[in-house]
Design a protein around this motif. Structure first.
Motif, PDB file in Angstrom:
ATOM      1  N   ASP A 178       0.841  -1.385   0.095  1.00 20.50           N
ATOM      2  CA  ASP A 178      -0.087   0.176  -0.011  1.00 20.50           C
ATOM      3  C   ASP A 178       0.937   1.269   0.063  1.00 20.50           C
ATOM      4  N   GLY A 179       1.698   1.204  -0.984  1.00 25.15           N
ATOM      5  CA  GLY A 179       2.589   2.488  -1.016  1.00 25.15           C
ATOM      6  C   GLY A 179       3.683   2.709   0.093  1.00 25.15           C
ATOM      7  N   GLN A 180       4.056   1.784   1.002  1.00 29.24           N
ATOM      8  CA  GLN A 180       4.888   1.802   2.013  1.00 29.24           C
ATOM      9  C   GLN A 180       6.052   0.787   2.090  1.00 29.24           C
ATOM     10  N   VAL A 181       7.233   0.968   2.253  1.00 27.37           N
ATOM     11  CA  VAL A 181       8.149   0.130   2.307  1.00 27.37           C
ATOM     12  C   VAL A 181       8.269  -0.395   3.558  1.00 27.37           C
ATOM     13  N   LYS A 182       8.138  -1.721   3.804  1.00 27.30           N
ATOM     14  CA  LYS A 182       7.975  -2.428   5.105  1.00 27.30           C
ATOM     15  C   LYS A 182       9.596  -2.930   5.473  1.00 27.30           C
ATOM     16  N   ARG A 183       9.948  -2.194   6.590  1.00 26.23           N
ATOM     17  CA  ARG A 183      11.351  -2.372   7.153  1.00 26.23           C
ATOM     18  C   ARG A 183      11.487  -3.263   8.228  1.00 26.23           C
ATOM     19  N   GLY A 184      10.248  -3.548   8.838  1.00 30.70           N
ATOM     20  CA  GLY A 184      10.614  -4.345   9.881  1.00 30.70           C
ATOM     21  C   GLY A 184      10.779  -3.251  11.153  1.00 30.70           C
ATOM     22  N   LYS A 185      10.816  -4.084  12.400  1.00 28.01           N
ATOM     23  CA  LYS A 185      10.775  -3.419  13.820  1.00 28.01           C
ATOM     24  C   LYS A 185      12.197  -2.743  13.813  1.00 28.01           C
ATOM     25  N   TYR A 186      13.366  -3.358  13.250  1.00 23.32           N
ATOM     26  CA  TYR A 186      14.588  -2.848  13.512  1.00 23.32           C
ATOM     27  C   TYR A 186      15.437  -2.560  12.254  1.00 23.32           C
ATOM     28  N   GLY A 187      14.488  -2.293  11.132  1.00 23.92           N
ATOM     29  CA  GLY A 187      14.678  -1.774   9.917  1.00 23.92           C
ATOM     30  C   GLY A 187      15.797  -2.742   9.105  1.00 23.92           C
TER      31      GLY A 187
END
Length: 383
Positions: A178-187
């Motif tokens: 949905d137009g967002q990069v998913k980086r996770g809790k720690y990136g």
């Protein structure tokens, strides 16, 4: 609201003043980002590429240099980045800088926690560069930047759930929803190359065994070709003759070129890599269920020699095959510039800070000019 401190450059300096932003991060969207040129930087183990990119993803100018040797201090690499940005700034009105780094970037997108091909270990890259440049700086993982570029301008346009896999020396990856990069809790989400696919398999530089990138990457492709050539296998005679017996000269692009020319061993090696690629994609589909997989990186230049076998293996190994929709698997469109374009476009999300600070500086200057003119007029008195 963010506040700003201005550091004015010495008189006669060629460089603009430095701006540093302080305060809470705004919620930003690429749809509302200012349509201004930004610089994207792609930092790899062998090269640093920088380019000025407009709001439509078009590269206005790019420059490239070799990456300083990894044994040198991080400051040497930072110096290289600064010089490239200042060089481009002499010819373009740059409003922000985005950096795609080949390494793990923390969730705040400030520190490079670890870069396998550079001497960065918990390096505060964003803050250090922001202290030397005249514009806001954004730092992200290079695969995240490439995925963003493909979603905005390339093979992933129109997809709301996208996974990108970059096949180079190893395997990188990124997830967009949905137009967002998913980086996770720690990136550090998206390190798909270090999923274990063969327990007790080939040793990986990460320290584990059987990682996916040991079976489906540029390194895996070259390793298999060299092993066959070193064993003087009859199927390797074509590539042995091509390198005149210098087995160490075998490279991934060479294998792809020979495969296109019909060399049976090189075709088979790419098929093997592609099949392992399909197995890994099926695993990712079971976990993430995206609508599209975009395959990028240097190895993807093999195109259907690689992606065709990957699609076949994906269909064979997909959980629930025949009873579920299948994700589309496609090759990336933007080539080696994807990381640079994506980093520049992500940087546009922070470019408004520079524009606001510039506007405030102009307003302060205009107020001072009006005040000075009023004092001068009053001191002269009536004629």
């Amino acid at each position: 609201m963010s506040t700003y401190r201005d550091f004015t450059a010495p008189i006669g300096s060629r460089r603009a003043p430095v701006l540093r932003t302080v305060g809470p991060r705004e919620r930003r969207s690429h749809l509302s980002a200012p349509r201004v040129p930004t610089v994207g930087i792609d930092i790899g183990g062998t090269k640093v590429m920088a380019g000025v990119v407009d709001a439509d993803g078009i590269i206005l100018e790019k420059v490239r240099t070799e990456t300083p040797d990894k044994s040198k201090s991080p400051k040497v690499v930072e110096d290289t980045i600064v010089e490239l940005v200042l060089d481009l700034s002499d010819r373009h009105d740059v409003h922000a800088v985005g950096i795609g780094a080949a390494g793990w970037v923390d969730a705040d997108r400030n520190r490079v926690l670890f870069a396998p091909h550079l001497s960065w270990r918990n390096e505060p890259l964003r803050d250090r560069l922001a202290g030397r440049l005249a514009v806001p700086v954004l730092v992200d993982n290079d695969a995240n930047a490439a995925a963003w570029a493909e979603w905005r301008f390339g093979a992933g346009r129109g997809e709301d759930h996208l996974v990108m896999i970059t096949l180079g020396t190893g395997i990188g990856g990124a997830i967009l929803e949905d137009g967002q990069v998913k980086r996770g809790k720690y990136g550090v989400a998206g390190e798909f190359g270090h999923m274990q696919v063969v327990p007790g398999g080939h040793r990986c530089p990460c320290g584990n065994r059987g990682c996916w990138e040991q079976y489906s990457s540029g390194n895996a492709l070259v390793r298999e070709a060299k092993e066959l050539a070193a064993a003087d296998s009859p199927v390797a005679y074509g590539i042995i003759e091509h390198v005149k017996g210098q087995i160490g000269d075998i490279t991934g692009p060479m294998i792809t070129e020979l495969a296109r020319d019909g060399d049976a061993m090189c075709i088979e090696l790419l098929q093997d890599i592609g099949q392992w690629l399909g197995v890994g994609i099926a695993n990712l589909a079971a976990a993430l269920d995206p609508s599209c997989f975009v395959i990028g990186g240097g190895v993807s230049a093999a195109d259907d020699l690689l992606i065709g076998p990957a699609r076949d293996a994906f269909k064979r190994h997909l959980t629930g095959r025949g009873y579920r929709p299948e994700a589309r698997i496609t090759r990336a469109q933007l080539g080696p510039e994807a990381g640079m374009v994506g980093a520049a476009d992500l940087a546009r999300l922070v470019a408004r800070r520079f524009r606001r600070a510039n506007r405030r500086r102009v307003e302060r200057y205009e107020r001072y000019a009006r005040f000075a003119e009023a004092r001068r007029t009053s001191s002269q008195g009536p004629a």
